[in-house]
Each structure stands twice: as C-alpha cells, then as structure tokens.
Design an enzyme around this catalytic site. Structure first.
Site, PDB file in Angstrom:
ATOM      1  N   HIS A  51      85.129  88.176  56.378  1.00 16.55           N
ATOM      2  CA  HIS A  51      86.377  87.408  56.204  1.00 16.55           C
ATOM      3  C   HIS A  51      87.106  87.191  57.528  1.00 16.55           C
ATOM      4  O   HIS A  51      88.003  86.347  57.610  1.00 16.55           O
ATOM      5  CB  HIS A  51      87.342  88.108  55.244  1.00 16.55           C
ATOM      6  N   ASP A  68      77.592  89.008  49.638  1.00 17.41           N
ATOM      7  CA  ASP A  68      78.841  89.653  49.210  1.00 17.41           C
ATOM      8  C   ASP A  68      79.467  88.765  48.133  1.00 17.41           C
ATOM      9  O   ASP A  68      79.320  87.540  48.171  1.00 17.41           O
ATOM     10  CB  ASP A  68      79.774  89.767  50.419  1.00 17.41           C
ATOM     11  N   HIS A 128      82.353  87.860  47.683  1.00 19.50           N
ATOM     12  CA  HIS A 128      83.407  86.977  48.189  1.00 19.50           C
ATOM     13  C   HIS A 128      82.830  85.960  49.180  1.00 19.50           C
ATOM     14  O   HIS A 128      81.837  86.247  49.849  1.00 19.50           O
ATOM     15  CB  HIS A 128      84.494  87.798  48.901  1.00 19.50           C
ATOM     16  N   ASP A 156      79.318  94.060  46.393  1.00 19.73           N
ATOM     17  CA  ASP A 156      80.396  93.967  45.403  1.00 19.73           C
ATOM     18  C   ASP A 156      80.077  92.958  44.302  1.00 19.73           C
ATOM     19  O   ASP A 156      80.893  92.753  43.402  1.00 19.73           O
ATOM     20  CB  ASP A 156      81.760  93.684  46.056  1.00 19.73           C
TER      21      ASP A 156
HETATM   22  N1  Q9C Z   1      95.413  89.935  45.039  1.00 22.70           N
HETATM   23  C1  Q9C Z   1      85.354  92.286  51.154  1.00 22.70           C
HETATM   24  O1  Q9C Z   1      84.698  92.462  50.133  1.00 22.70           O
HETATM   25  N2  Q9C Z   1      91.578  91.388  47.623  1.00 22.70           N
HETATM   26  N3  Q9C Z   1      86.648  91.989  51.116  1.00 22.70           N
HETATM   27  C2  Q9C Z   1      92.961  91.048  47.678  1.00 22.70           C
HETATM   28  C3  Q9C Z   1      94.852  90.132  46.366  1.00 22.70           C
HETATM   29  C4  Q9C Z   1      90.924  91.409  48.873  1.00 22.70           C
HETATM   30  C5  Q9C Z   1      87.323  91.821  49.875  1.00 22.70           C
HETATM   31  C6  Q9C Z   1      93.527  90.852  46.287  1.00 22.70           C
HETATM   32  C7  Q9C Z   1      89.444  91.488  48.715  1.00 22.70           C
HETATM   33  C8  Q9C Z   1      88.753  91.527  50.056  1.00 22.70           C
HETATM   34  C9  Q9C Z   1      84.748  92.480  52.485  1.00 22.70           C
HETATM   35 ZN    ZN Z   2      83.469  91.198  49.171  1.00 29.46          ZN
END
Ligand code: Q9C
Ligand code: ZN
Length: 657
Positions: A147, A187, A189, A280
C-alpha cells in the site's frame, strides 16, 4: 544464521532446489506504541517462523540474513521526504501525531529499523534469485509494503518492499539480466502503491487480484478497478481483478489464474516473478473474508513456478489469522522446495460474479493481449456456484402459516453443501505427524463479543438460555439444540430503543397459535421498545441466528461473520439480510454499548413492508407467549406487571404500522 545450506535429504530425483528463506526477529520491533492490539503485529511473522521450524523447513532451505535497505534503493520508488520520515520516525517524539495524520499507520521506536529490514530483505532475496544463486526464495518480513506509495505510508505499510526490490533488479548497478518482472499481488487488498510505481513502466507487469466491491473495500478507491490498465508505454502492463464480493476461494482464484494470469504470463515471459504474498485472502482471515486454502496457495504458486525458470520470490504482505498465515506459508514452502501440494480441498465452482469479472478483465485487456480476444466458452462460465449470499435453506422457521416460502430448491442446498461445507473442514499436511484441523470460523468469531438485543420471549432469561445451553421452558412446544459454545452470557442489561414492537403471523412452532414478536427495522422517534441485551460471542450469535431461522444448516460456515459485522458497524444503523428466508433473517445493528456492537434480529425489510400494507397479518400473541414476554420484563426489573401487560397489549393491538 548465514548462508549455509544444510539439509541434504532430497526426496526428488532431480537436483535439490535451492530455496532461500529469510526471517529476522528484529522485524518484530515494530509494534503499536502502547501495546494496543493490532492485526498487523509481531506475532504474525513469529507464527510463520515457528510453523516452518516445527515442520523442518528452515533446515531444507538456504537461510539468509536480513539486510537494511540502502537509501538509494528506497529512493528509486519513494521521495526523499518519505525516506527521511521513516528513517527518523523512531527518534521523533511527535511520531504519534504523525501517524494520526496517516491512514492505518502506527509507529514506535522500532518502526524505522523494521521498515529498513523488510525492504532490504526483499531486495536481498530477490538479488540472490536473480543471480541464480538460489532457485527461488521467501522473505518473512513486516511491516508489509504494497500500500505504500511514492510519498505516503498507509495500510500498515511503510516502504513498498516489493516495488523497491523490483526496481533494484531492473535499475540497480549490477547487471543481473533482469529485463521483465511479473509482480503477482495476491494479498486480499489492492496493491495501490505498487500499481502507481510501475504505472507507465512496461518492464513490470503488475497483476493484483483483490476484494474491491466497487471501491467499498480497503483502500476504498477505484484504483483497483479492472479499467486501470496503465498508461503510455505501460498501457496493458497493469492488470486488476477486482472481486465484487467476499467469500472468494480456491475455485475463484484458480479461474483467474487459468483464464487471466497464466495466459498473459506466457505472453509476457518474465525473467523473474515477485509475489506480494499476503495471506489475508486465506480462509479464517478476520479482515479478508475470503476462503483460499493452503492447497489453493500451493496451486497458485506452482503454476507460477512454470515460468521464469522457476525464479519466484515470495514477499510476505498482509494476513492476520495466525493459523491461516502459518499454514498457507508452509504450503508455499513445500511447493517451492518439492513442488508438493498441500492436502487438496474439495473443488467447488467459481461464483457467477467471478466469471463476469474475468470476462470484463479479458475484454478490457484484449486491446493489449491477443490471447484475450477469444471469448470464454459458455459451457465453462456456466459452471458456477450459487451466489455468495444465498447461504442457507429454510424449511423450518418459527411459524407455519405465512411461513416464508421455501425459495431455495433442494438442489441448490446440495450444491451449497458442496461449496461451503468442505472449505472449512480442510486439513493441511502436518509434518509433525497426523493432520491438523486447518480452519474453522468458530475460534475466530469466539473472540469477538457483541450485545444480542432481544425484544421477544428472549427477554425472559430462562427462555434465552435455551438458545445457549439447549432445552425447553414452559410454554415452548419443542426444545432448542443450544449453541456449540454453551458458556453463559457475560453480561445482561436493558435498554430502550426507538423502534416499533409488533406481533404478526398466525402461529409459531415454538408457542403455538398466535402472533410472533417483531421489531420494525427502521427506527421511529415516537416509539419505544424495551430490549434485554445479552453479551455473547459472535460465534454464539450465529448459533442463535440459526436456531431462530432454520434447523438444517450444518454451520460449516458462519452466516454473520466479521465482514458483515464490520460493514454494519461502519455504515451506522443498518440491516443485513443474512438468510434467504426465515422470519428473523435480518440482523440489525443498533449502535454500541461499552464499545461493543448491539445486534438484534427481526424480519426483513420486505416482510416489514408486507406487514405494513396488510399483505401479512398482524396478530396478537398467544397467552403463553405473551406471559413469557411479561415475565421477562417484570423479572428483568423493567416494568411492573401492569405496565408490562399494557406494553404488550399495546404492541398486539394491530394498530397499522
Ligand atoms: N476502516 C495489508 O493487508 N484497514 N493492509 C483499515 C478502515 C486497513 C491492510 C480499515 C487494512 C490494511 C497489508
Ligand atoms: Zn492485505
């Protein structure tokens, strides 16, 4: 550690593969400043490392030392300002204020060192694989990277480890012979940072498959859309496969591999493949809500190993269920070492939405990749699983009269058993002997408490306890099975809510003839419903939901999991129809108490409408049932007996809703 190759017990007839493995405890130094719980915590890489040790993986690998990244390598993809920020953050006394301005980021005194080690370690393993010193390698690093953007840390990521390694291989001073790199980001995301860094670069084919839900899944943007194909000479070298829903599993990923990633990889013919290997999307992950199994990861990895002379580098990214990430990582190591698959999962079909997304991706990219010009045959895309939200068949809800029609056929139910059932019962081969139960949603959901808010007979505590402990109290015509976890509720409290209580339908299985209690899902300020709240686990809540709605679902998957809970909590008061039918199939989020979500279950919005317009009858409850409600209110200390009777009578009056 050091670069000693131990392990000479090759089981294959071919040359033993040289597989690099990198782990360093110093990457655990990055943790939340006050020790608050956070999904991206040091135990993640420790869990992987101990699982690998317990299965004798390190002794079969070439162990590599972590290295700190050099600034010049970081600066190839990040700004000087960003590099300086991360370099100095651990001696910055105002770092909490800095992190508060960032999106999903924390810092402590160990963050700088861990971030430099994570980036440098991916460079290190990638270099060794590129040079041919190793066949392939895996780096167990954190913080994750995909990210992180040019000038911004976000989403638990500080430096973009994979992008730094890729640009090092292409532009580093050494002549490594690497001209084309495929980055596979599995991943759950979207790898927004990596995408941006190679947006106009045709030497890097960036492929990301991720939950997207039209931009409503993290990182909440349309950057992850399949229309984002890159620009300029990089056009066509950015491929996004955005899931429209959670719950995607092996079958969905295999379909994407077979019909998008692998065909394009054949064409692109990369010199090396770097995997942004977050786990994930694994079954059991609390953030991902998908269902990839260790077998699934081993198959996806195995298919990539057929390219680039097997030069594949895994860099750990996200993944938040310790068992899931450890088992998934182990499965990948077995694949790198021996090309051995994890225990096979029973195969299901991809979702219909998966075929649709694949077709959209292929169509969009056919301008750049001739392999995508042909449409997929319909006899292939016709092989699909029932939609993800159609989870359960109801043949036995509380009432028999205006009983919700049984819209799901037995065939579909059988198909569901095939699709949903096996995935949670998977095992992964366990080298310490025997096979370990792989994943179950229960331990995960048993760690989250919620308030289950009741307005009907469950206000009477002995009646509610039947749903936890099993059993029957007077007035009930049949016994409950109870929940799997029979621990009593951890707290009870009463509250009133601005919702209309009413009674409808002709009779119930549990109480006999007479209406059953409902709450209008929408609030109205002039109404007041008394509700008894029980603090139970989300696991128990699923068992209660099931008992309220159906009797023949095996619960091999939850009906209301963390994904649903998160979307309810994030959207404010909201109702989610978790079953296709059943009288109480609608879970309504009613706010928070002691920072725990309050959930109730009532009729669907469409049933509420039918009650409103008279299509479904309003009807007073039978005497036993009404008595149980009165008893609940009186014994709960909420109302006097007269007041309770008047309250129930008012709700039973049949006054239009
Ligand atoms: N409502 C990786 O898996 N979530 N990052 C925020 C806000 C962040 C995930 C939720 C998720 C980041 C590397
Ligand atoms: Zn992730």
């Amino acid at each position: 550690m050091g670069e000693v190759e131990k392990g000479s017990t090759s089981k294959t007839s071919s040359r033993q593969r040289r597989v690099g493995l990198l782990y360093d405890e110093r990457m655990c130094k990055h943790s939340t400043p006050d020790g608050e719980h956070h999904p991206e915590n040091p135990d993640r890489i420790r869990a992987i490392w101990s699982k690998l040790q317990a299965n004798d993986i390190p002794s079969r690998c070439v162990l590599l030392d972590a290295k700190k990244a050099q600034d010049k390598h970081l600066l190839a993809v990040h700004t000087q300002r960003h590099v300086d920020l991360i370099k100095n953050i651990s001696c910055n006394s105002r770092r909490n204020r800095v992190s508060a301005k960032l999106n999903s980021i924390y810092f402590n005194e160990g963050s700088s060192e861990a971030a430099y080690l994570a980036a440098g370690s991916v460079v290190e393993v990638a270099e060794k694989v590129a040079k041919g010193e190793l066949d392939s390698a895996a780096a167990i690093v954190r913080p994750p990277g995909h990210h992180a953007e040019l000038d911004e840390a976000m989403g638990f990521c500080l430096f973009n480890n994979v992008a730094i390694a890729a640009s090092f291989l292409l532009d580093g001073s050494l002549e490594l012979g690497i001209k084309k790199i495929l980055i596979v980001d599995w991943d759950v995301h979207h790898g927004n940072g990596t995408q941006k860094m190679f947006w106009t670069d045709p030497r890097v084919l960036f492929f990301s498959v991720h939950r997207h839900e039209f931009g409503s899944f993290y990182p909440f943007s349309d950057d992850g859309c399949y229309t984002k194909v890159g620009e300029g000479v990089g056009a066509g070298y950015n491929i996004n496969v955005p899931w429209e829903n959670g719950r995607c599993g092996d079958a969905d990923y295999f379909a994407v591999w077979d019909h998008v990633l692998i065909p394009v990889t054949k064409e692109f013919d990369p010199d090396i493949i770097i995997v942004s290997a977050g786990f994930d999307a694994a079954a059991g992950d609390p953030l991902g809500g998908c269902r990839v199994t260790p077998y699934g990861y081993s198959v996806m990895l195995g298919k990539l190993m057929d390219f680039s002379h097997g030069k594949v580098v895994l860099a750990f990214e996200g993944g938040y269920n310790l068992d899931s990430i450890a088992n998934s990582f182990l499965a990948c190591m077995e694949m790198l070492l021996e090309r051995k698959h994890a225990a096979r999962s029973l195969e299901a079909y991809p979702f219909e939405s998966t075929w649709r997304v694949i077709q959209e991706v292929r169509k969009k990219l056919s301008a750049y990749w001739p392999v995508f010009v042909d449409e997929l045959p319909t006899n292939l895309t016709n092989q699909k699983a029932p939609p993800p939200h159609l989870l359960v068949s109801s043949s036995d809800s509380e009432g028999e009269d205006g009983k919700p029609s049984n819209t799901i056929s037995d065939n579909v139910e059988a198909a569901l058993e095939e699709v949903v059932g096996p995935l949670s019962k998977l095992t992964v081969e366990d080298h310490s002997g025997g096979s370990a139960s792989f994943t179950s949603w229960r331990p995960v959901l048993s760690r989250t408490d919620i308030w289950y808010a009741t307005f009907g007979s469950n206000m009477w505590q002995p009646r509610f306890r039947c749903y936890i402990e099993g059993g029957q109290v007077e007035g009930m015509q049949k016994a409950c099975t109870g929940s799997v976890d029979k621990n009593p509720s951890k707290g009870i409290m009463w509250k009133t809510f601005p919702h209309r209580l009413f009674f409808g339908h002709e009779s119930t299985d549990t109480w006999g003839p007479g209406g059953v209690a409902f709450l209008l899902p929408e609030s109205s300020s002039h109404e007041k419903a008394h509700m008894c709240l029980y603090r139970i686990t989300l696991e128990q809540f699923n068992d209660v939901l099931l008992q309220e709605n159906v009797s023949c679902h095996d619960m091999s998957s939850p009906v209301f999991d963390l994904t649903e809970l998160n979307s309810a909590v994030n959207q404010g008061s909201v109702s989610l129809e978790v079953f296709k039918s059943g009288w109480y199939r609608n879970v309504v989020y009613m706010g928070k108490e002691q920072d725990l979500p309050i959930l109730t279950m009532t009729c669907s919005l469409s049933d509420a409408e039918k009650f409103r317009c008279g299509e479904f009858p309003l009807r007073a409850p039978c005497k036993e049932y009404a008595n149980t409600l009165v008893r609940g209110l009186v014994e709960g200390g909420q109302l006097s007996e007269e007041e309770a009777i008047a309250y129930i009578k008012q709700a039973s009056s049949g006054e239009p809703l």
